[in-house]
Write a protein that holds these residues in place. Structure first.
Motif, PDB file in Angstrom:
ATOM      1  N   ALA A 358     -22.616   2.928 -29.996  1.00 41.71           N
ATOM      2  CA  ALA A 358     -23.276   3.375 -32.026  1.00 41.71           C
ATOM      3  C   ALA A 358     -22.365   3.706 -33.057  1.00 41.71           C
ATOM      4  CB  ALA A 358     -23.966   4.547 -32.004  1.00 41.71           C
ATOM      5  N   TYR A 359     -22.628   3.465 -34.341  1.00 43.70           N
ATOM      6  CA  TYR A 359     -21.611   3.429 -35.454  1.00 43.70           C
ATOM      7  C   TYR A 359     -22.122   4.857 -36.471  1.00 43.70           C
ATOM      8  CZ  TYR A 359     -18.254  -0.726 -34.958  1.00 43.70           C
ATOM      9  OH  TYR A 359     -17.405  -1.695 -34.612  1.00 43.70           O
ATOM     10  N   LEU A 360     -22.102   5.930 -36.112  1.00 42.63           N
ATOM     11  CA  LEU A 360     -22.173   6.707 -36.417  1.00 42.63           C
ATOM     12  C   LEU A 360     -21.028   7.153 -38.083  1.00 42.63           C
ATOM     13  CD1 LEU A 360     -23.060   9.084 -33.857  1.00 42.63           C
ATOM     14  CD2 LEU A 360     -24.227   7.599 -34.879  1.00 42.63           C
ATOM     15  N   ILE A 361     -21.898   6.607 -39.685  1.00 45.11           N
ATOM     16  CA  ILE A 361     -21.298   6.808 -40.713  1.00 45.11           C
ATOM     17  C   ILE A 361     -21.508   7.813 -41.212  1.00 45.11           C
ATOM     18  CG2 ILE A 361     -20.620   5.330 -42.231  1.00 45.11           C
ATOM     19  CD1 ILE A 361     -21.364   2.900 -41.365  1.00 45.11           C
ATOM     20  N   GLU A 362     -20.899   8.871 -41.780  1.00 48.14           N
ATOM     21  CA  GLU A 362     -20.623  10.407 -42.371  1.00 48.14           C
ATOM     22  C   GLU A 362     -21.530   9.812 -43.893  1.00 48.14           C
ATOM     23  OE1 GLU A 362     -18.062  13.696 -43.925  1.00 48.14           O
ATOM     24  OE2 GLU A 362     -17.482  11.779 -43.332  1.00 48.14           O
ATOM     25  N   LYS A 363     -22.173  10.420 -44.337  1.00 52.27           N
ATOM     26  CA  LYS A 363     -22.643  10.139 -46.014  1.00 52.27           C
ATOM     27  C   LYS A 363     -21.688  10.406 -47.010  1.00 52.27           C
ATOM     28  CE  LYS A 363     -27.431  12.676 -44.273  1.00 52.27           C
ATOM     29  NZ  LYS A 363     -28.356  12.989 -44.679  1.00 52.27           N
ATOM     30  N   ASN A 364     -21.994   9.478 -47.861  1.00 55.53           N
ATOM     31  CA  ASN A 364     -22.018   8.719 -49.289  1.00 55.53           C
ATOM     32  C   ASN A 364     -20.074   8.315 -48.463  1.00 55.53           C
ATOM     33  OD1 ASN A 364     -23.423   9.924 -50.720  1.00 55.53           O
ATOM     34  ND2 ASN A 364     -22.527  12.455 -49.995  1.00 55.53           N
ATOM     35  N   MET A 365     -20.806   7.400 -48.526  1.00 53.93           N
ATOM     36  CA  MET A 365     -19.235   7.009 -47.282  1.00 53.93           C
ATOM     37  C   MET A 365     -19.123   5.670 -49.036  1.00 53.93           C
ATOM     38  SD  MET A 365     -17.031   5.368 -45.410  1.00 53.93           S
ATOM     39  CE  MET A 365     -17.708   5.915 -43.504  1.00 53.93           C
ATOM     40  N   ASP A 366     -17.803   5.459 -48.857  1.00 54.97           N
ATOM     41  CA  ASP A 366     -16.864   4.969 -50.242  1.00 54.97           C
ATOM     42  C   ASP A 366     -17.723   3.337 -50.103  1.00 54.97           C
ATOM     43  OD1 ASP A 366     -15.215   3.801 -52.190  1.00 54.97           O
ATOM     44  OD2 ASP A 366     -14.971   2.751 -50.519  1.00 54.97           O
ATOM     45  N   ALA A 367     -17.942   2.997 -50.724  1.00 54.69           N
ATOM     46  CA  ALA A 367     -19.003   1.120 -50.732  1.00 54.69           C
ATOM     47  C   ALA A 367     -17.106   0.301 -49.997  1.00 54.69           C
ATOM     48  CB  ALA A 367     -18.347   0.794 -51.958  1.00 54.69           C
ATOM     49  N   ASP A 368     -16.227  -0.243 -50.332  1.00 57.38           N
ATOM     50  CA  ASP A 368     -15.761  -0.680 -49.745  1.00 57.38           C
ATOM     51  C   ASP A 368     -15.423  -0.583 -48.146  1.00 57.38           C
ATOM     52  OD1 ASP A 368     -15.885  -2.054 -51.941  1.00 57.38           O
ATOM     53  OD2 ASP A 368     -13.974  -1.329 -52.903  1.00 57.38           O
ATOM     54  N   ARG A 369     -15.296   0.456 -47.890  1.00 61.58           N
ATOM     55  CA  ARG A 369     -14.627   1.206 -46.834  1.00 61.58           C
ATOM     56  C   ARG A 369     -16.749   0.629 -45.801  1.00 61.58           C
ATOM     57  NH1 ARG A 369     -12.726   1.677 -41.925  1.00 61.58           N
ATOM     58  NH2 ARG A 369     -13.014   3.882 -40.978  1.00 61.58           N
ATOM     59  N   PHE A 370     -17.697   1.165 -46.279  1.00 64.46           N
ATOM     60  CA  PHE A 370     -18.870   0.342 -46.188  1.00 64.46           C
ATOM     61  C   PHE A 370     -18.259  -0.441 -45.267  1.00 64.46           C
ATOM     62  CE2 PHE A 370     -22.635  -0.613 -46.092  1.00 64.46           C
ATOM     63  CZ  PHE A 370     -23.536   0.240 -44.810  1.00 64.46           C
ATOM     64  N   LYS A 396     -24.133  16.396 -34.959  1.00 66.46           N
ATOM     65  CA  LYS A 396     -23.948  14.963 -34.056  1.00 66.46           C
ATOM     66  C   LYS A 396     -24.417  15.192 -32.493  1.00 66.46           C
ATOM     67  CE  LYS A 396     -19.948  15.271 -35.273  1.00 66.46           C
ATOM     68  NZ  LYS A 396     -18.691  14.733 -35.032  1.00 66.46           N
ATOM     69  N   LYS A 397     -24.532  16.339 -32.130  1.00 60.94           N
ATOM     70  CA  LYS A 397     -24.314  16.609 -30.432  1.00 60.94           C
ATOM     71  C   LYS A 397     -25.894  16.192 -30.022  1.00 60.94           C
ATOM     72  CE  LYS A 397     -24.523  19.559 -26.715  1.00 60.94           C
ATOM     73  NZ  LYS A 397     -24.145  20.921 -26.008  1.00 60.94           N
ATOM     74  N   PHE A 398     -26.991  15.993 -31.266  1.00 61.88           N
ATOM     75  CA  PHE A 398     -28.869  15.985 -30.175  1.00 61.88           C
ATOM     76  C   PHE A 398     -28.524  14.793 -30.708  1.00 61.88           C
ATOM     77  CE2 PHE A 398     -32.444  16.017 -31.933  1.00 61.88           C
ATOM     78  CZ  PHE A 398     -33.730  16.391 -30.974  1.00 61.88           C
ATOM     79  N   GLN A 399     -27.595  13.757 -31.742  1.00 58.10           N
ATOM     80  CA  GLN A 399     -27.940  12.829 -31.948  1.00 58.10           C
ATOM     81  C   GLN A 399     -27.815  11.876 -31.265  1.00 58.10           C
ATOM     82  OE1 GLN A 399     -25.809  11.402 -35.226  1.00 58.10           O
ATOM     83  NE2 GLN A 399     -27.265   9.844 -36.069  1.00 58.10           N
ATOM     84  N   LYS A 400     -26.531  12.205 -30.685  1.00 56.32           N
ATOM     85  CA  LYS A 400     -26.007  10.893 -29.413  1.00 56.32           C
ATOM     86  C   LYS A 400     -27.069  11.220 -27.834  1.00 56.32           C
ATOM     87  CE  LYS A 400     -20.952  11.482 -30.986  1.00 56.32           C
ATOM     88  NZ  LYS A 400     -20.065  11.689 -30.982  1.00 56.32           N
ATOM     89  N   GLU A 401     -27.464  12.900 -28.002  1.00 59.23           N
ATOM     90  CA  GLU A 401     -28.169  12.906 -26.586  1.00 59.23           C
ATOM     91  C   GLU A 401     -29.433  12.013 -26.234  1.00 59.23           C
ATOM     92  OE1 GLU A 401     -29.333  16.989 -25.968  1.00 59.23           O
ATOM     93  OE2 GLU A 401     -27.186  17.365 -25.899  1.00 59.23           O
TER      94      GLU A 401
END
Length: 420
Positions: A358-370, A396-401
């Motif tokens: 699973a790739y978990l991406i922080e919100k509002n990531m820069d477009a080029d980085r995304f 994140k803990k609950f999400q990973k569970e």
């Protein structure tokens, strides 16, 4: 008024963890059966009501989900009986639809034809644990082969599939023949017109025992001498191929010799050839409830599960009801839902599944980085890794569970800025 969020009674939602098991079982079954030369087909879920109510399906015909006529054909004002309102129904099994399918398409199919069919069926049954009104059936059938090669191939294919899916569960294949059932009853003096009622009582053996069967037969008015002779024969007969041959000699005056010889040959061959370990046993009390069976019948019971997990038999008369010409037919059905229940109860996981990351991406990531992250995910997918790309939740803990319950074992976190 708010809409109802729960499924209709007897139906159910399937969560991802179970769906993964279901997909695994489906794939194992298909791969195994294809290796035996079976070809997958599909039939409609709706059948003509005349076919469904043709007295082929036993008690299942009482459980049909019937479909009203549509448009101008539906006239409530002039309707006098149910047939004026109904012209179709949801299929209650896959055997009758297959017979119609073969009757309609037989000229374009090889002979014999080895069919594999998986799909939903519907019965207006009383819902309970492991029993639903919509469930999946998985059938293999051989049409156009009157020889015992059909039974041998069906038993070998089914036991191979069960051995691969449930390698840790011992199971037993019980086998009988409708001809032997009839021969035993005739030998003991039961009138031929009462055979079906005798078999209905015999079919309760696993619930009421031999004494219960005897008591019920006596209560039904059958001669005490016949009942005692019958129960004595049932109690003394063995469960191997040699016992079947011996029984054939006992029943020689009321049953064709080849009936016992055929069944014992099937048992000997399967025992010698099968690679999967299981017990094969002759069971003179095995009846199978469907009225369309004409010869060999079989059923599989599995350790740790009450009731059968597979069953089938020969039904040489059904296709002839469509075409006017009888066609040899024999089939075996795996209880798909019961197998899934066994695996779920055991906490089984899918073996040899692709790695799940699973790739978990922080919100509002820069477009080029995304874009770079997505390219990385695509490269891993190409290499055979199952990659989920999702926004990172605050918890994140609950999400990973939750993702862990779906089989994800590796998590990669991407932030807008590098962590210090």
């Amino acid at each position: 008024m708010a809409l109802k969020k729960k499924p209709v009674t007897g139906m159910r939602d399937i969560l991802p963890a179970e769906m993964q098991i279901r997909d695994y079982v489906t794939n194992q079954i298909k791969e195994t059966y294809r290796s035996f030369g079976f070809t997958q087909i599909e039939t409609p879920c709706v059948e003509h009501i005349e076919n469904l109510t043709s007295k082929q399906g036993g008690d299942n015909e009482k459980l049909i989900f019937k479909i009203l006529k549509r448009g101008e054909k539906l006239n409530l004002e002039t309707a006098q009986e149910e047939n004026d309102l109904v012209d179709g129904g949801l299929r209650y099994d896959l055997t009758l639809p297959l017979s119609r399918y073969y009757s309609n398409n037989g000229a374009n199919l090889p002979s014999p034809f080895k069919a594999l069919q998986m799909g939903s069926v519907w019965r207006a049954d009383r819902p309970q644990k492991g029993r639903y009104r919509q469930f999946t059936q998985c059938d293999i059938d051989i049409l156009g082969d009157a020889s015992n090669m059909a039974e041998i191939e069906l038993i070998l294919a089914t036991t191979t599939a069960l051995g691969r899916i449930c390698p840790n569960n011992a199971f037993t294949v019980r086998i009988n023949d409708r001809g032997i059932l009839k021969g035993m009853a005739m030998y003991c003096g039961f009138p031929e017109e009462s055979m079906d009622q005798v078999f209905i009582t015999l079919d309760k053996m696993d619930k009421i025992g031999l004494d219960g069967v005897a008591a019920e037969l006596l209560e039904s008015g059958y001669e005490k001498e016949s009942v005692e002779k019958y129960t004595k024969l049932l109690a003394e007969v063995g469960d191997d191929a040699a016992a079947v041959r011996s029984l054939g000699e006992i029943l020689a005056e009321v049953m064709p010799k080849e009936t016992a010889e055929n069944l014992s040959y099937i048992m000997d061959t399967v025992s010698d050839v099968a690679e999967t370990e299981f017990r094969l046993a002759f069971d003179p009390t095995l009846v199978r409830g469907m009225s369309y069976y004409t010869g060999t019948i079989f059923e599989v019971s599995m350790e740790g599960f009450g009731g059968s997990v597979a069953g089938g038999g020969r039904y040489d008369k059904m296709i002839g009801k469509f075409t006017g010409v009888d066609t040899p037919a024999c089939g075996f059905s795996i209880g798909f839902e019961r197998i899934v229940t066994i695996l779920m109860d055991q906490g089984s996981s899918v073996e040899n599944a692709a790695a799940k990351k699973a790739y978990l991406i922080e919100k509002n990531m820069d477009a080029d980085r995304f874009k770079e992250i997505m390219k990385q995910a695509m490269a891993e997918r190409k290499a055979g890794v199952q990659v989920l790309v999702s926004q990172m939740n605050k918890n994140k803990k609950f999400q990973k569970e939750q993702l862990g319950k779906e089989g994800y074992t590796e998590f990669v976190e991407f932030y807008r800025e590098a962590l210090k």
